[in-house]
Design a protein around this motif. Structure first.
Motif, short mmCIF file in Angstrom:
data_model
loop_
_atom_site.label_atom_id
_atom_site.label_comp_id
_atom_site.label_asym_id
_atom_site.label_seq_id
_atom_site.Cartn_x
_atom_site.Cartn_y
_atom_site.Cartn_z
N LEU A 274 0.24 17.88 -7.72
CA LEU A 274 1.49 17.28 -8.21
C LEU A 274 1.22 15.83 -8.60
O LEU A 274 0.80 15.02 -7.77
CB LEU A 274 2.55 17.36 -7.11
N ARG A 275 1.45 15.50 -9.87
CA ARG A 275 1.06 14.19 -10.40
C ARG A 275 2.09 13.09 -10.09
O ARG A 275 1.73 11.92 -10.01
CB ARG A 275 0.87 14.29 -11.92
N ARG A 276 3.34 13.45 -9.94
CA ARG A 276 4.42 12.48 -9.70
C ARG A 276 5.65 13.27 -9.25
O ARG A 276 5.64 14.51 -9.29
CB ARG A 276 4.75 11.69 -10.98
N GLN A 277 6.67 12.57 -8.84
CA GLN A 277 7.90 13.27 -8.46
C GLN A 277 8.50 13.96 -9.69
O GLN A 277 8.57 13.37 -10.77
CB GLN A 277 8.92 12.30 -7.87
N VAL B 22 7.35 5.92 -2.66
CA VAL B 22 6.52 5.47 -1.55
C VAL B 22 5.76 6.67 -1.00
O VAL B 22 6.18 7.82 -1.14
CB VAL B 22 7.36 4.80 -0.45
N ASP B 23 4.63 6.39 -0.37
CA ASP B 23 3.76 7.48 0.05
C ASP B 23 4.30 8.24 1.24
O ASP B 23 4.02 9.44 1.40
CB ASP B 23 2.35 6.95 0.36
N ASP B 24 5.10 7.59 2.09
CA ASP B 24 5.68 8.25 3.25
C ASP B 24 6.89 7.42 3.67
O ASP B 24 6.73 6.32 4.22
CB ASP B 24 4.67 8.35 4.38
N PRO B 25 8.11 7.88 3.44
CA PRO B 25 9.28 7.05 3.71
C PRO B 25 9.43 6.69 5.18
O PRO B 25 9.83 5.57 5.51
CB PRO B 25 10.45 7.91 3.21
N GLN B 26 9.12 7.62 6.08
CA GLN B 26 9.22 7.29 7.50
C GLN B 26 8.18 6.25 7.89
O GLN B 26 8.48 5.30 8.62
CB GLN B 26 9.05 8.54 8.36
N ALA B 27 6.96 6.40 7.40
CA ALA B 27 5.91 5.44 7.74
C ALA B 27 6.27 4.04 7.23
O ALA B 27 6.03 3.04 7.92
CB ALA B 27 4.58 5.88 7.16
N LEU B 28 6.85 3.96 6.03
CA LEU B 28 7.26 2.66 5.51
C LEU B 28 8.33 2.04 6.41
O LEU B 28 8.25 0.86 6.77
CB LEU B 28 7.78 2.79 4.08
N ALA B 29 9.36 2.83 6.76
CA ALA B 29 10.43 2.29 7.60
C ALA B 29 9.89 1.83 8.95
O ALA B 29 10.27 0.77 9.46
CB ALA B 29 11.51 3.35 7.79
N VAL B 30 9.00 2.63 9.55
CA VAL B 30 8.41 2.23 10.83
C VAL B 30 7.62 0.93 10.68
O VAL B 30 7.71 0.03 11.53
CB VAL B 30 7.51 3.36 11.37
N ARG C 285 0.82 -1.22 0.00
CA ARG C 285 0.00 0.00 0.00
C ARG C 285 0.85 1.26 0.00
O ARG C 285 0.37 2.34 -0.36
CB ARG C 285 -0.92 0.02 1.22
N HIS C 286 2.11 1.14 0.43
CA HIS C 286 2.99 2.31 0.44
C HIS C 286 3.56 2.64 -0.95
O HIS C 286 4.17 3.70 -1.12
CB HIS C 286 4.18 2.07 1.39
N LEU C 287 3.38 1.76 -1.92
CA LEU C 287 4.10 1.86 -3.19
C LEU C 287 3.32 2.66 -4.22
O LEU C 287 2.12 2.45 -4.43
CB LEU C 287 4.37 0.45 -3.73
N GLY C 288 4.01 3.59 -4.89
CA GLY C 288 3.46 4.32 -6.03
C GLY C 288 4.17 3.93 -7.30
O GLY C 288 5.34 3.53 -7.28
N THR C 289 3.48 4.01 -8.43
CA THR C 289 4.04 3.52 -9.70
C THR C 289 3.99 4.59 -10.79
O THR C 289 3.98 4.26 -11.97
CB THR C 289 3.28 2.27 -10.17
N CYS D 251 2.27 12.77 3.58
CA CYS D 251 2.44 13.80 4.60
C CYS D 251 2.53 15.20 4.02
O CYS D 251 2.59 16.18 4.77
CB CYS D 251 3.68 13.50 5.44
N GLY D 252 2.57 15.34 2.69
CA GLY D 252 2.61 16.65 2.07
C GLY D 252 3.45 16.67 0.82
O GLY D 252 3.91 15.64 0.32
N ILE D 253 3.65 17.87 0.29
CA ILE D 253 4.51 18.08 -0.88
C ILE D 253 5.91 18.41 -0.36
O ILE D 253 6.10 19.40 0.35
CB ILE D 253 3.98 19.25 -1.74
N ARG D 254 6.86 17.56 -0.70
CA ARG D 254 8.22 17.74 -0.18
C ARG D 254 9.13 18.31 -1.26
O ARG D 254 9.25 17.75 -2.35
CB ARG D 254 8.76 16.41 0.34
N VAL D 255 9.78 19.43 -0.93
CA VAL D 255 10.72 20.10 -1.82
C VAL D 255 12.10 19.97 -1.19
O VAL D 255 12.36 20.55 -0.12
CB VAL D 255 10.35 21.59 -1.98
#
Length: 416
Positions: A288-291, A199-207, A134-138, A306-310
């Motif tokens: 924002l459609r993708r990185q 991934v949708d949230d790197p910290q959440a995935l690691a946790v 569920r954390h994975l985006g494609t 968790c938001g838009i990360r710059v």
């Protein structure tokens, strides 16, 4: 928890250490993760969420070396170096330059290709078997360029990727506008790389990876490791409360602090710290459609839960220098100019430490003098990307199994 002994002690509760814990516990090892802070609260918290399975070119490259002289002393540029830090980092920079020599560069690409290939296979398999898909985006990544000349230079990167089976699709005009509406007109060309994942949230995935390891029986010990001492059977971890943890095997996966533990063991690994900055804006700050990667400016804009990360860029300034949040603001100002609809209010700034080695490859393998102590650090920008591959190699080495790929390019011996 209190613990006095275990089969495998892992120093570090970031994405690398937690992934190693999961793999080793799946293999039946009694595992303790020793972490002084909350799990995944360091570099694993603030990265861009990229599974950069197309990122096979080392930082130590002829292209980067040509740009470095112009970049290094711009305090707000993509790659900066505080002048006062130059004497300390000079030996590392010399190694970086040597790693960019053609023969070394080609060998490092081959090693990166092997590790990235394993990383993709292992990460996707691990997410599937743990139920964390569920954390994975494609959606892939969109790299954008200003004008045909800059895009022509990017085609060489695409050519090298294609030689290793990684496809990139050039886009411009209406197709570029459809992939990311509202991009400033100065960006006329782009390269879509579908193999990239996020991934949708790197910290959440690691946790979550850590929680899966704990559900299988791994233990978490909230302490700081002051030293690792070889013992007659394995090694001892000397902890900040004066106690010790005895382990048959030890994995040092303490990120940017790892070399402080490896040096007394006879392995002065030439690890430096890339200080990365970012700002995380509210999730509705942009459609924002993708990185998006602004390659010539050294930063990315990522859509996360968790938001838009710059964030991005590199400051070679060590572990002790105070943060210079002007760097985060400079990237945010550029992002606003490049994506005019971006709302820049309400952001949270962050600075973290990326453990970087001069050849852009991590150290994965046994300590030279102590066969029960293993290293798993130095991944630079690719810690999340290479975490599952590193865990697989550590599991194979500790279990005495044939390794999934040849571990020789990642051994500490390459520096001595």
């Amino acid at each position: 928890m209190n613990a006095s002994s275990c089969d495998v002690a892992i120093v570090g509760g970031g994405i690398i250490g937690l992934s190693c814990a999961l793999y080793l516990r799946e293999a039946g090892h009694d595992v303790v993760v020793v972490e002084r802070n909350d799990p995944a609260s360091g570099a694993s918290r603030g990265n861009a969420g990229a599974l950069a399975f197309a990122e096979i070119l080392p930082l130590a490259s002829p292209r980067i070396i040509r740009k470095a002289v112009r970049w290094l002393f711009d305090p707000l540029g993509p790659l900066s170096l505080p002048p006062a830090y130059l004497p300390r980092i000079a030996p590392w920079l010399l190694r970086l330059w040597r790693a960019s020599w053609p023969s070394h560069y080609r060998a490092n690409i081959q090693a990166q290709v092997a590790l990235i290939g394993l990383a993709e296979r292992e990460m996707l398999a691990m997410l599937a078997r743990t139920g964390l898909e569920r954390h994975l985006g494609t959606e892939g990544v969109l790299e954008v360029y200003e004008g045909a000349e800059r895009f022509a230079a990017a085609r060489e990167t695409a050519r090298q990727r294609r030689a290793h089976g990684i496809e990139s699709h050039p886009v411009q005009g209406a197709e570029l506008a459809e992939l990311q509406p509202g991009l400033a007109p100065r960006f006329t060309h782009g390269m879509l790389v579908p193999r990239w994942r996020n991934v949708d949230d790197p910290q959440a995935l690691a946790v979550d990876i850590g929680l899966r390891a704990q559900a299988l029986g791994a233990r978490l010990l909230r302490r700081e490791v002051r030293a690792v001492e070889p013992a007659a059977a394995g090694a001892r971890l000397l902890l900040d409360d004066g106690t010790a943890l005895q382990a048959r095997r030890v994995v040092i996966a303490a990120g940017a602090w790892s070399h402080q533990l490896s040096r007394p063991l006879g392995d002065p690994i030439p690890l430096e710290t890339e200080r990365g900055y970012n700002t995380t804006l509210p999730p509705d700050a942009l459609d924002l459609r993708r990185q998006i990667t602004f390659s010539d400016h050294g930063f990315v804009v990522s859509p996360l839960a968790c938001g838009i990360r710059v964030g991005g860029a590199v400051e070679l300034g060590g572990l002790e220098r105070p943060p210079d949040y002007r760097r985060a603001q400079a990237m945010l100002d550029k992002a606003k100019a490049f994506l005019p609809a971006l709302r820049t209010e309400g952001g949270e700034q962050w600075m973290g430490f990326r453990p970087s080695l001069p050849d852009s490859l991590p150290v994965i393998g046994r300590a030279r003098r102590h066969p029960d102590i293993f290293y798993a650090f130095g991944h630079g920008h690719l810690g999340l990307t290479q975490s599952a591959a590193t865990a697989r190699l550590i599991r194979d080495l500790i279990g005495g199994q044939p390794t999934a790929i040849d571990p020789a390019p990642y051994r500490p011996e390459r520096f001595f």
